[in-house]
Design an enzyme around this catalytic site. Sequence first.
Site, mmCIF file in Angstrom:
data_model
loop_
_atom_site.group_PDB
_atom_site.id
_atom_site.type_symbol
_atom_site.label_atom_id
_atom_site.label_comp_id
_atom_site.label_asym_id
_atom_site.label_seq_id
_atom_site.Cartn_x
_atom_site.Cartn_y
_atom_site.Cartn_z
ATOM 1 C CG ASP A 67 142.017 46.930 62.319
ATOM 2 O OD1 ASP A 67 140.842 46.581 62.064
ATOM 3 O OD2 ASP A 67 142.348 47.351 63.428
ATOM 4 C CG ASP A 136 148.039 48.915 73.406
ATOM 5 O OD1 ASP A 136 147.084 49.413 72.759
ATOM 6 O OD2 ASP A 136 148.727 47.972 72.968
ATOM 7 C CG HIS A 138 145.728 49.207 69.648
ATOM 8 N ND1 HIS A 138 145.896 48.123 70.493
ATOM 9 C CD2 HIS A 138 144.517 49.019 69.081
ATOM 10 C CE1 HIS A 138 144.842 47.350 70.434
ATOM 11 N NE2 HIS A 138 143.974 47.868 69.581
ATOM 12 C CD GLU A 143 149.184 46.531 69.522
ATOM 13 O OE1 GLU A 143 148.817 47.481 70.252
ATOM 14 O OE2 GLU A 143 148.783 45.366 69.681
HETATM 15 C C1 GLP Z 1 140.992 45.861 68.184
HETATM 16 C C2 GLP Z 1 140.741 46.667 66.916
HETATM 17 C C3 GLP Z 1 140.671 48.149 67.204
HETATM 18 C C4 GLP Z 1 139.730 48.397 68.367
HETATM 19 C C5 GLP Z 1 140.242 47.677 69.593
HETATM 20 C C6 GLP Z 1 139.402 47.930 70.830
HETATM 21 O O1 GLP Z 1 142.324 45.851 68.538
HETATM 22 N N1 GLP Z 1 141.760 46.435 65.951
HETATM 23 O O2 GLP Z 1 140.234 48.845 66.042
HETATM 24 O O3 GLP Z 1 139.635 49.773 68.608
HETATM 25 O O4 GLP Z 1 140.245 46.296 69.299
HETATM 26 O O5 GLP Z 1 138.328 47.045 70.880
HETATM 27 P P1 GLP Z 1 137.103 47.182 71.862
HETATM 28 O O6 GLP Z 1 136.285 48.279 71.326
HETATM 29 O O7 GLP Z 1 136.399 45.865 71.787
HETATM 30 O O8 GLP Z 1 137.658 47.483 73.195
#
Ligand code: GLP
Length: 261
Positions: A67, A136, A138, A143
Amino acid sequence: MEVVIVPDAAAGGELIAEAMTALLRRKPDALLGVATGSTPLPVYEALAAKVSAGAVDVSRARIAQLDEYVGLPAEHPESYRSVLRRQVLEPLGLAAGAFMGPDGAASDVQGACEAYDKALAEAGGVDLQLLGIGTDGHIGFNEPCSSLASRTRIKTLTEQTRVDNARFFDGDIKQVPHHVITQGIGTILQARHLVLLATGEGKADAVAATVEGPVAAVCPASALQLHPHATVVVDEAAASELKLADYFRHTYANKPDWQGI
Ligand code: GLP
């Protein structure tokens, strides 16, 4: 899906890096789908250590982005392209040519999304897709209530995700873009192996909904239940809301050694 409960984040990183290593030994030009965020860092560190030790040759490996923020120039330090260059490409000694990702700065965002979805298919598809999970539920930037059949497209971030990600933008939520390009859930489900890593208590509810809840768009990660080869790797804290934790421990402890994840 298989759930593996590991003692800590480092053990999770080692387990997944080992799976990537096994894949690259079988298929040296494998396409690895990588994620951003803090969670995957132990995976990248463990994989880089294996490369330095000469345990695996990654010179033909290919890397695909999950992404991207819309509107940040590619060279912005927090564009996911820049983040992945620092966290994955450089430590693995891979050149920019090994990398594919959507163009978050494109004037035709929809066209960039469609082009990326097509490019992934033309590259032969993702062999192993590493995923984190948002608080949440995702995956990527899909989302809650994203279509489970969605393809790569533009999405609007929830305020919670912008708050969660503000730490990468000097803690200033105003700097966090509202829009993103993300591989769709349908796109993600086409990878041959999905590996989701979740660590810390903050992810415990999302992990329980993913693993033990219904398949429902309100928890995008629950779509992993539809995939024939999905592995969820969690530390004890992220596993703390799982009702079937003991069963998952038992099955993993009794798995044939040769099987891997
Ligand atoms: C972002 C990314 C996701 C990731 C999420 C959680 O939203 N787009 O791919 O899984 O963050 O991040 P973290 O691992 O820092 O909690």
